[in-house]
Write an enzyme that holds these catalytic residues in place. Structure first.
Site, PDB file in Angstrom:
ATOM      1  N   ASP A  21      40.856  17.410   3.647  1.00 40.36           N
ATOM      2  CA  ASP A  21      41.453  16.161   3.136  1.00 40.36           C
ATOM      3  C   ASP A  21      42.990  16.130   3.119  1.00 40.36           C
ATOM      4  O   ASP A  21      43.595  15.690   2.129  1.00 40.36           O
ATOM      5  CB  ASP A  21      40.918  15.883   1.717  1.00 40.36           C
ATOM      6  CG  ASP A  21      39.410  15.654   1.670  1.00 40.36           C
ATOM      7  OD1 ASP A  21      38.767  15.716   2.731  1.00 40.36           O
ATOM      8  OD2 ASP A  21      38.874  15.427   0.567  1.00 40.36           O
ATOM      9  N   HIS A  61      36.038   6.552   2.155  1.00 42.05           N
ATOM     10  CA  HIS A  61      35.217   5.728   1.268  1.00 42.05           C
ATOM     11  C   HIS A  61      35.183   4.259   1.678  1.00 42.05           C
ATOM     12  O   HIS A  61      36.218   3.697   2.061  1.00 42.05           O
ATOM     13  CB  HIS A  61      35.785   5.789  -0.154  1.00 42.05           C
ATOM     14  CG  HIS A  61      35.839   7.161  -0.757  1.00 42.05           C
ATOM     15  ND1 HIS A  61      34.750   8.008  -0.798  1.00 42.05           N
ATOM     16  CD2 HIS A  61      36.857   7.834  -1.362  1.00 42.05           C
ATOM     17  CE1 HIS A  61      35.106   9.135  -1.400  1.00 42.05           C
ATOM     18  NE2 HIS A  61      36.381   9.061  -1.745  1.00 42.05           N
ATOM     19  N   HIS A  65      33.746   1.752  -3.707  1.00 40.75           N
ATOM     20  CA  HIS A  65      33.047   3.035  -3.877  1.00 40.75           C
ATOM     21  C   HIS A  65      32.836   3.345  -5.360  1.00 40.75           C
ATOM     22  O   HIS A  65      33.690   3.045  -6.197  1.00 40.75           O
ATOM     23  CB  HIS A  65      33.858   4.162  -3.217  1.00 40.75           C
ATOM     24  CG  HIS A  65      33.099   5.435  -3.079  1.00 40.75           C
ATOM     25  ND1 HIS A  65      33.352   6.543  -3.846  1.00 40.75           N
ATOM     26  CD2 HIS A  65      32.065   5.754  -2.275  1.00 40.75           C
ATOM     27  CE1 HIS A  65      32.506   7.503  -3.500  1.00 40.75           C
ATOM     28  NE2 HIS A  65      31.721   7.053  -2.553  1.00 40.75           N
ATOM     29  N   HIS A  94      41.162   5.157  -3.258  1.00 40.05           N
ATOM     30  CA  HIS A  94      41.862   6.054  -2.329  1.00 40.05           C
ATOM     31  C   HIS A  94      41.028   6.237  -1.074  1.00 40.05           C
ATOM     32  O   HIS A  94      39.799   6.070  -1.096  1.00 40.05           O
ATOM     33  CB  HIS A  94      42.111   7.424  -2.990  1.00 40.05           C
ATOM     34  CG  HIS A  94      40.835   8.149  -3.298  1.00 40.05           C
ATOM     35  ND1 HIS A  94      40.053   7.876  -4.405  1.00 40.05           N
ATOM     36  CD2 HIS A  94      40.170   9.103  -2.606  1.00 40.05           C
ATOM     37  CE1 HIS A  94      38.984   8.637  -4.384  1.00 40.05           C
ATOM     38  NE2 HIS A  94      39.013   9.387  -3.309  1.00 40.05           N
ATOM     39  N   LYS A 119      33.449  12.246   4.806  1.00 41.28           N
ATOM     40  CA  LYS A 119      32.586  12.397   3.632  1.00 41.28           C
ATOM     41  C   LYS A 119      32.927  11.345   2.596  1.00 41.28           C
ATOM     42  O   LYS A 119      34.024  10.786   2.607  1.00 41.28           O
ATOM     43  CB  LYS A 119      32.700  13.808   3.061  1.00 41.28           C
ATOM     44  CG  LYS A 119      34.100  14.120   2.589  1.00 41.28           C
ATOM     45  CD  LYS A 119      34.214  15.553   2.118  1.00 41.28           C
ATOM     46  CE  LYS A 119      35.594  15.859   1.629  1.00 41.28           C
ATOM     47  NZ  LYS A 119      36.017  15.052   0.488  1.00 41.28           N
ATOM     48  N   CYS A 164      38.019  19.057  -3.950  1.00 39.08           N
ATOM     49  CA  CYS A 164      37.289  19.152  -2.689  1.00 39.08           C
ATOM     50  C   CYS A 164      37.347  20.546  -2.062  1.00 39.08           C
ATOM     51  O   CYS A 164      36.363  20.983  -1.465  1.00 39.08           O
ATOM     52  CB  CYS A 164      37.766  18.073  -1.725  1.00 39.08           C
ATOM     53  SG  CYS A 164      37.245  16.431  -2.292  1.00 39.08           S
TER      54      CYS A 164
HETATM   55  C1  VGL Z   1      39.323  14.474  -3.712  1.00 41.47           C
HETATM   56  C2  VGL Z   1      39.117  13.345  -5.676  1.00 41.47           C
HETATM   57  C3  VGL Z   1      38.489  12.300  -5.038  1.00 41.47           C
HETATM   58  C4  VGL Z   1      39.809  15.697  -3.001  1.00 41.47           C
HETATM   59  C5  VGL Z   1      38.688  13.445  -3.044  1.00 41.47           C
HETATM   60  O1  VGL Z   1      40.033  15.644  -1.778  1.00 41.47           O
HETATM   61  O2  VGL Z   1      39.979  16.739  -3.681  1.00 41.47           O
HETATM   62  N1  VGL Z   1      39.524  14.421  -5.025  1.00 41.47           N
HETATM   63  N2  VGL Z   1      38.292  12.364  -3.723  1.00 41.47           N
HETATM   64 ZN    ZN Z   2      37.513  10.631  -2.722  1.00 45.33          ZN
END
Ligand code: VGL
Ligand code: ZN
Length: 221
Positions: A21, A61, A65, A94, A119, A164
């Site tokens: 991410d 997302h 979501h 986000h 994801k 994540c």
């Molecule tokens: C993440 C919160 C929501 C991450 C993703 O990448 O850690 N954290 N979505």
């Molecule tokens: Zn997220």
């Protein structure tokens, strides 16, 4: 917590680097900015160059979501609610599909990455881990992808350390891969002590945290 080793790790065919991410929304100025999240980019680029196998994950997302506070009238971001599968932290909107915030950081340069795994695409289930969604049952297919390719060891880097990246490392370990966090190539959100909780959990599972210098051959300084 890892045992210090003097031997540099040389990634081989059975190793993968999962870059989690590294997207605009998780970098300063983004919707869910991880403090100093952008600092990992040059280090991850160098690290990735040492790996034949690289997987990028992309939080992706749909609008509305379930993990978005905006989908729950009266709730605020960073509150935890209970959903069908258990507790779920609510986040600012986000990484909405096809928005600039969902794009990879523009300085992330990993042209040889073999897979981009999206994801969090199901509106009703969040997915922190690259392996299983937050219901802990729905697989993303990554276990099969890695096994078919003969991967036995998984190194993790990216954002966010305490969400994540953490859940991806823990699932990798549970699935029987040797998992290893490259800690200085991660940055955390740190919500209610989540960074310390992550370190404890990783230690309890025997997942080492190492540093990027443990791989990259150091040029004489
Ligand atoms: C993440 C919160 C929501 C991450 C993703 O990448 O850690 N954290 N979505
Ligand atoms: Zn997220």
């Amino acid at each position: 917590m890892s045992e210090a080793t003097n031997e540099a790790i040389l990634p081989g065919d059975h190793d993968v680097l999962i870059v989690v991410d590294v997207q605009n929304d998780f970098c300063p100025g983004g919707a869910l900015a991880v403090p100093r999240g952008d600092e990992v980019v040059p280090l991850i680029n160098r690290l990735a160059a040492a790996f034949r196998n690289v997987v990028l994950t992309q939080d992706w997302h749909p609008r509305g979501h379930l993990s978005f506070a905006s989908s729950h009238p009266g709730k605020r971001a960073f509150e935890t609610i209970t959903v069908d599968y258990g507790p779920q932290v609510l986040w600012p909107d986000h990484c909405v599909q096809q928005t600039p915030g969902a794009e990879f950081h523009e300085r992330l340069q990993i042209p040889h990455a073999g897979l981009v795994l999206r994801k969090g695409t199901d509106r009703l289930i969040d997915s922190y881990s690259a392996f299983y969604e937050n219901d802990r049952k729905t697989p993303t297919g990554l276990v099969g992808y890695l096994r078919e390719r003969g991967v036995t060891r998984v190194f993790l880097a990216g954002l966010a350390f305490d969400f994540c990246v953490r859940y991806s490392a823990e699932d990798a370990s549970r699935e029987g891969f040797a998992a290893c966090m490259v800690e200085d190539a991660c940055r955390g959100i740190d919500l209610n002590g989540s960074v310390d909780a992550t370190r404890e959990s990783l230690a309890a599972l025997g997942i080492p945290c190492i540093a990027a210098r443990d791989f990259i051959p150091q040029t004489a300084a």
